[in-house]
Design a protein around this motif. Sequence first.
Motif, PDB file in Angstrom:
ATOM      1  N   ALA A  76       3.635 -72.070  36.192  1.00  0.00           N
ATOM      2  CA  ALA A  76       4.055 -73.329  35.409  1.00  0.00           C
ATOM      3  C   ALA A  76       2.912 -73.835  34.542  1.00  0.00           C
ATOM      4  CB  ALA A  76       4.198 -74.611  36.422  1.00  0.00           C
ATOM      5  N   LEU A  77       2.974 -74.903  33.903  1.00  0.00           N
ATOM      6  CA  LEU A  77       1.929 -75.211  32.743  1.00  0.00           C
ATOM      7  C   LEU A  77       1.299 -76.340  32.870  1.00  0.00           C
ATOM      8  CD1 LEU A  77       4.371 -74.215  29.786  1.00  0.00           C
ATOM      9  CD2 LEU A  77       1.685 -73.304  29.916  1.00  0.00           C
ATOM     10  N   PRO A  78       0.158 -76.736  32.473  1.00  0.00           N
ATOM     11  CA  PRO A  78      -0.599 -77.985  32.746  1.00  0.00           C
ATOM     12  C   PRO A  78      -0.049 -79.195  31.826  1.00  0.00           C
ATOM     13  CG  PRO A  78      -1.927 -76.595  31.377  1.00  0.00           C
ATOM     14  CD  PRO A  78      -0.909 -75.652  31.808  1.00  0.00           C
ATOM     15  N   ALA A 128       7.551 -75.765  32.204  1.00  0.00           N
ATOM     16  CA  ALA A 128       8.147 -76.223  30.905  1.00  0.00           C
ATOM     17  C   ALA A 128       8.266 -75.002  29.972  1.00  0.00           C
ATOM     18  CB  ALA A 128       6.966 -76.995  30.095  1.00  0.00           C
ATOM     19  N   CYS A 129       8.307 -73.852  30.664  1.00  0.00           N
ATOM     20  CA  CYS A 129       8.724 -72.658  29.920  1.00  0.00           C
ATOM     21  C   CYS A 129       9.876 -71.805  30.685  1.00  0.00           C
ATOM     22  CB  CYS A 129       7.532 -71.720  29.874  1.00  0.00           C
ATOM     23  SG  CYS A 129       7.455 -70.483  28.692  1.00  0.00           S
ATOM     24  N   GLY A 130      10.404 -72.516  31.761  1.00  0.00           N
ATOM     25  CA  GLY A 130      11.462 -71.935  32.613  1.00  0.00           C
ATOM     26  C   GLY A 130      11.290 -70.867  33.342  1.00  0.00           C
ATOM     27  N   HIS A 131      10.064 -70.604  33.849  1.00  0.00           N
ATOM     28  CA  HIS A 131       9.771 -69.722  34.935  1.00  0.00           C
ATOM     29  C   HIS A 131      10.321 -69.869  36.356  1.00  0.00           C
ATOM     30  CE1 HIS A 131       5.958 -68.253  32.175  1.00  0.00           C
ATOM     31  NE2 HIS A 131       7.061 -68.317  31.575  1.00  0.00           N
ATOM     32  N   ASP A 132      10.590 -71.063  36.655  1.00  0.00           N
ATOM     33  CA  ASP A 132      11.150 -71.582  37.772  1.00  0.00           C
ATOM     34  C   ASP A 132      12.620 -70.810  37.692  1.00  0.00           C
ATOM     35  OD1 ASP A 132      11.968 -73.121  35.581  1.00  0.00           O
ATOM     36  OD2 ASP A 132      12.593 -74.898  36.570  1.00  0.00           O
ATOM     37  N   GLU A 160       1.773 -65.595  33.831  1.00  0.00           N
ATOM     38  CA  GLU A 160       2.247 -65.116  32.468  1.00  0.00           C
ATOM     39  C   GLU A 160       1.634 -65.822  31.444  1.00  0.00           C
ATOM     40  OE1 GLU A 160       3.859 -64.343  28.870  1.00  0.00           O
ATOM     41  OE2 GLU A 160       4.382 -66.110  30.009  1.00  0.00           O
ATOM     42  N   GLU A 161       1.743 -67.371  31.662  1.00  0.00           N
ATOM     43  CA  GLU A 161       0.811 -68.058  30.594  1.00  0.00           C
ATOM     44  C   GLU A 161      -0.554 -67.893  30.047  1.00  0.00           C
ATOM     45  OE1 GLU A 161       3.018 -69.721  28.586  1.00  0.00           O
ATOM     46  OE2 GLU A 161       4.609 -70.559  29.836  1.00  0.00           O
ATOM     47  N   GLY A 162      -1.103 -66.830  31.072  1.00  0.00           N
ATOM     48  CA  GLY A 162      -2.611 -66.656  30.717  1.00  0.00           C
ATOM     49  C   GLY A 162      -3.206 -66.995  32.189  1.00  0.00           C
ATOM     50  N   ALA A 166      10.323 -75.072  24.444  1.00  0.00           N
ATOM     51  CA  ALA A 166       9.620 -74.829  25.640  1.00  0.00           C
ATOM     52  C   ALA A 166       8.193 -75.198  25.547  1.00  0.00           C
ATOM     53  CB  ALA A 166       9.405 -73.169  25.973  1.00  0.00           C
ATOM     54  N   HIS A 167       7.390 -75.581  26.531  1.00  0.00           N
ATOM     55  CA  HIS A 167       5.918 -76.082  26.363  1.00  0.00           C
ATOM     56  C   HIS A 167       6.074 -77.601  26.080  1.00  0.00           C
ATOM     57  CE1 HIS A 167       3.586 -72.050  26.474  1.00  0.00           C
ATOM     58  NE2 HIS A 167       4.920 -71.870  27.006  1.00  0.00           N
ATOM     59  N   ASN A 168       7.206 -78.060  26.213  1.00  0.00           N
ATOM     60  CA  ASN A 168       7.397 -79.572  25.820  1.00  0.00           C
ATOM     61  C   ASN A 168       7.531 -80.283  27.083  1.00  0.00           C
ATOM     62  OD1 ASN A 168       9.135 -81.980  25.110  1.00  0.00           O
ATOM     63  ND2 ASN A 168       8.776 -81.269  23.128  1.00  0.00           N
TER      64      ASN A 168
HETATM   65 ZN   LIG Z   1       5.469 -70.084  28.021  1.00  0.00          ZN
END
Ligand SMILES: [Zn+2]
Length: 417
Positions: free
Chosen positions: A85-87, A106-110, A142-144, A367-369
Amino acid sequence: MDQELIKKINLLADNLSDEIIELRREFHMHPELGFSEEKTAARIVEEMKKLGLEVKSGIAKTGVVALLKGQEEGPTILLRADMDALPIQDKKDVPYASKIEGVMHACGHDAHTAILVGAAKVLTEIKPWLKGNVKFLFQPAEEGPGGAEPMIAEGVMENPEVNAAMALHVDPYYAPGEIAFGIGPINANSDEINLTIFGKGAHGARPQTGVDALAVSGQVIVSLQQIISRMIDTREDVVLTFGKIEGGYRRNVIADKVTMEGTLRTRSDEIREEMPRLIEQVLQGVTSSFGATFSLEIEPSYPALINDAVMAKNLEKTVLELKQGFNVNKNFSPSMGGEDFSYFSRLVPSVMFRLGTGSDDKTKCSAHNSFFDIDEKAIPVGMKIFSAAVFRFLEGELDGKSSDNGKKSRTNFSPGE
Ligand SMILES: [Zn+2]
Ligand SMILES: [Zn+2]
């Protein structure tokens, strides 16, 4: 493909749909950042073990691989999902909003993870028809900074050897039931630039006694863009962005040093190789003409993702064969973004497609929102396409031996050709 099998895949995916949507919501409520996807991985392991698959976990910290061996010997296809996921703070008003402060899917990886679990369930049910193996790979980060490369280094492409790979990414710009993809490099090589300009400090009122690193930096930023407009074939896609610049002490001091951080995006591998020399050449000229010096580091990051032509064409056939009214949107437009599924695509013929998930204002959010969400109708669509494409591959209709996977040639964005 066998009509009976297609019916079976569609039926199994439809029956599993509610369960997999629930699973997606569970992941959505409990997002975890890259390399700390422990709970997500444990949940995946639990599901994979229930299916009786051979499971390996703890690969590159949190990665999981489950192997489904078909009834007959044959090639091996790898299906990949990312788990991180993302911060970002989830601001949606839905019952399945993130329960973790400041962390969000926020990028749909779920959805990617849930769909892959669903595909594993469908494919296990129809194992007697499988002429080969399927590796279900769940990767961290994946996001880094990237989980694909370390998983490959830990041997996920061996035992059994992987012959092809496939992945999907949710996309709010397409509707549920719609998928899109290109052939060749569908995104960008992404490299990180660290640049320091060295000048000489002086009193702000007497600039002639120093070398103003800030003024030189301004020239550098402008001049480096000239590489793209004047020194590279205009038909090539290149982006050079400096997103951070730091230097100086106060209003009346000539800055002796400026550091700059940037990202270089290129579509072709040749231009990627050429850019450092051109950047260096311009830096030499600009800095020396003002008496400044510089240090430059270009760190390679994710390579461009290459969609194999044969894999892509067969993916399109698979989508139509499902007879579910799904369609391939031909207006796919490649991006200059990065995606670490690319590491798999550099080793075996691969295809990644965009899975349409946008149907209204809420699900068309980018995404990322903080408000990102998907139309969950897309979840069984992903399961069906993954499952049917695996069959096509294992039946040899998708031989994975594309002669030109687009690495050298310019991108052909029309999957129909
Ligand atoms: Zn992403
Ligand atoms: Zn993503």
